[in-house]
Design a protein around this motif. Sequence first.
Motif, short mmCIF file in Angstrom:
data_model
loop_
_atom_site.label_atom_id
_atom_site.label_comp_id
_atom_site.label_asym_id
_atom_site.label_seq_id
_atom_site.Cartn_x
_atom_site.Cartn_y
_atom_site.Cartn_z
N LEU A 138 -49.59 11.62 132.07
CA LEU A 138 -47.66 11.03 132.02
C LEU A 138 -47.60 11.63 133.08
N ASP A 139 -47.66 12.96 133.38
CA ASP A 139 -46.44 13.79 134.38
C ASP A 139 -47.55 14.01 135.81
N ARG A 140 -48.77 13.03 135.94
CA ARG A 140 -49.03 12.96 136.79
C ARG A 140 -48.70 11.50 137.96
N LEU A 141 -49.09 11.05 136.51
CA LEU A 141 -48.38 9.33 137.40
C LEU A 141 -47.20 9.01 137.15
N THR A 142 -45.94 10.17 137.00
CA THR A 142 -44.95 9.59 136.91
C THR A 142 -44.28 10.67 137.81
N ALA A 143 -45.15 10.97 138.49
CA ALA A 143 -45.33 12.01 139.63
C ALA A 143 -44.45 11.71 141.14
N CYS A 144 -45.82 9.91 140.05
CA CYS A 144 -46.37 9.74 142.11
C CYS A 144 -44.79 8.59 142.48
N THR A 145 -45.23 7.98 143.79
CA THR A 145 -44.11 7.58 144.87
C THR A 145 -44.36 6.72 144.64
N THR A 146 -45.62 6.22 145.29
CA THR A 146 -46.15 4.73 145.69
C THR A 146 -47.52 4.50 144.92
N MET A 147 -47.43 2.46 145.50
CA MET A 147 -48.71 2.32 144.29
C MET A 147 -49.89 2.62 144.77
N ASP A 148 -50.63 2.95 146.14
CA ASP A 148 -51.49 3.70 146.88
C ASP A 148 -51.71 5.29 145.75
N GLU A 149 -50.70 6.27 145.65
CA GLU A 149 -50.25 7.11 145.08
C GLU A 149 -51.07 7.32 143.22
N PHE A 150 -50.11 6.03 142.84
CA PHE A 150 -50.44 6.06 141.52
C PHE A 150 -51.50 5.45 140.83
N ILE A 151 -52.48 4.08 142.15
CA ILE A 151 -53.43 4.37 141.70
C ILE A 151 -54.48 5.05 141.92
N ASN A 152 -54.41 5.74 143.12
CA ASN A 152 -55.39 6.44 143.11
C ASN A 152 -55.41 8.26 141.79
N ALA A 153 -53.90 8.35 141.23
CA ALA A 153 -53.84 9.35 140.09
C ALA A 153 -54.63 8.25 139.50
N LEU A 154 -55.66 7.83 139.15
CA LEU A 154 -55.47 6.64 138.00
C LEU A 154 -57.85 6.78 138.00
N LYS A 155 -57.88 7.35 138.55
CA LYS A 155 -59.21 7.83 139.48
C LYS A 155 -60.04 8.35 138.60
N GLY A 156 -60.80 8.02 137.43
CA GLY A 156 -61.73 8.58 136.31
C GLY A 156 -61.31 7.85 135.18
N ASN A 157 -59.82 7.33 135.31
CA ASN A 157 -59.17 6.18 133.87
C ASN A 157 -60.52 4.50 134.32
N GLU A 158 -60.06 4.09 133.23
CA GLU A 158 -59.97 2.09 132.87
C GLU A 158 -59.96 1.84 133.55
N PHE A 159 -58.39 2.14 134.13
CA PHE A 159 -57.49 1.46 134.29
C PHE A 159 -58.03 0.62 135.32
N TYR A 160 -58.14 2.07 136.02
CA TYR A 160 -58.36 2.41 138.02
C TYR A 160 -59.02 1.12 137.78
N VAL A 161 -60.08 0.78 137.39
CA VAL A 161 -60.75 -0.40 138.44
C VAL A 161 -60.29 -1.68 139.02
N PRO A 162 -59.44 -2.20 137.57
CA PRO A 162 -59.16 -3.83 137.55
C PRO A 162 -57.43 -3.25 138.49
#
Length: 347
Positions: A138-162
């Motif tokens: 959550l700390d990393r995700l809430t620090a994101c400022t763009t959607m691209d950054e947010f999605i890249n922060a999810l790499k390795g997680n199941e929600f990244y692909v969709p």
Amino acid sequence: MGRLLSYSGISTKIRAMQSKLISESEIQEMLQFTSVSHAAAWLKRTPEYAKAWADLDETSLHRGQIEKLLKASIFKDFSKIYQFANPEQRKFLDLYSRRYEIRVLKEIMTNLFDHKSTDAVDVSPYCDFFRRHSKLDLDRLTACTTMDEFINALKGNEFYVPLSRIQNHDTALLFDYGMALDLYYFSMIWNVRKKLFSGKDLEQITTAYGEKFDMLNLQFISRSKRYFSMAPADIYALLIPMNYKLKKEEITALVEASTREEAQQIFRKTYYGKKYDHLSAHNLEEFYNYMLRTTLEKASRKDPYSVAMLYSYMYHKEHEVNRLTIAIECIRYGVAPDEAMQYIRNN
């Protein structure tokens, strides 16, 4: 006997927790108050919230703070149940908990699309839950400022692909990202249920989620045609890709229907149109919560030593929080109790 023994402890725990849930008559009592602070003081005296809210000063609580406290109670109850659950029961709870992760991801994405700082997303109601039950940072995700950054922060997680699939479309809207998460979650549940469950548990999971998915598809078809005049191809693309009692040919006929009257005639011939003869294509949204609630209640009463009992309790807890949140909002804006109850009963 083995089934009874495996569920006896957690069943006793849930029955004790269920006895503390706020009833409709109690909500009606709360609606008689004319200020949020009086309503908060009343909630502090209920068995459900008395202990957790004992040290709070109700005179300083505003609506937003109360809503966060109510949300936090959902995750606290989930953790209580999880502690009592055996490995088999935790399979369901782990599956169910994805909905909470998606809820937070949607809140963060909403702020990103509104060009607000994601620091504004208050994750305090979720922190303890995520620390125990989630791999999301959550700390990393809430620090994101763009959607691209947010999605890249999810790499390795199941929600990244969709989400990354939607990222490739320049015209993608917040709705598209949210729908991608929902469809992933619904598809996952339907596809893994036979691997995780068997016997009565599998039967009840299939019924509860099967009817839920059918009704969500019916709602979406109705809303997309009634309010948005969407083309059939666009409707098909957003439907949950699974069927239970609603046949594929019935879905096709409903999507392709050229008039509301034609859709109504088609709907009456479906399983749901026959089973619930008072249900029409116009009141699907109001009926959805009633149907899901009664389905879970019947299943948990019929077999209290099953996964239906877990699902039923968490549904009713979330339902309670939704209703109390609406009640607090109505009190805040001076909505008459009778009118407020109409809003509450529709949720």
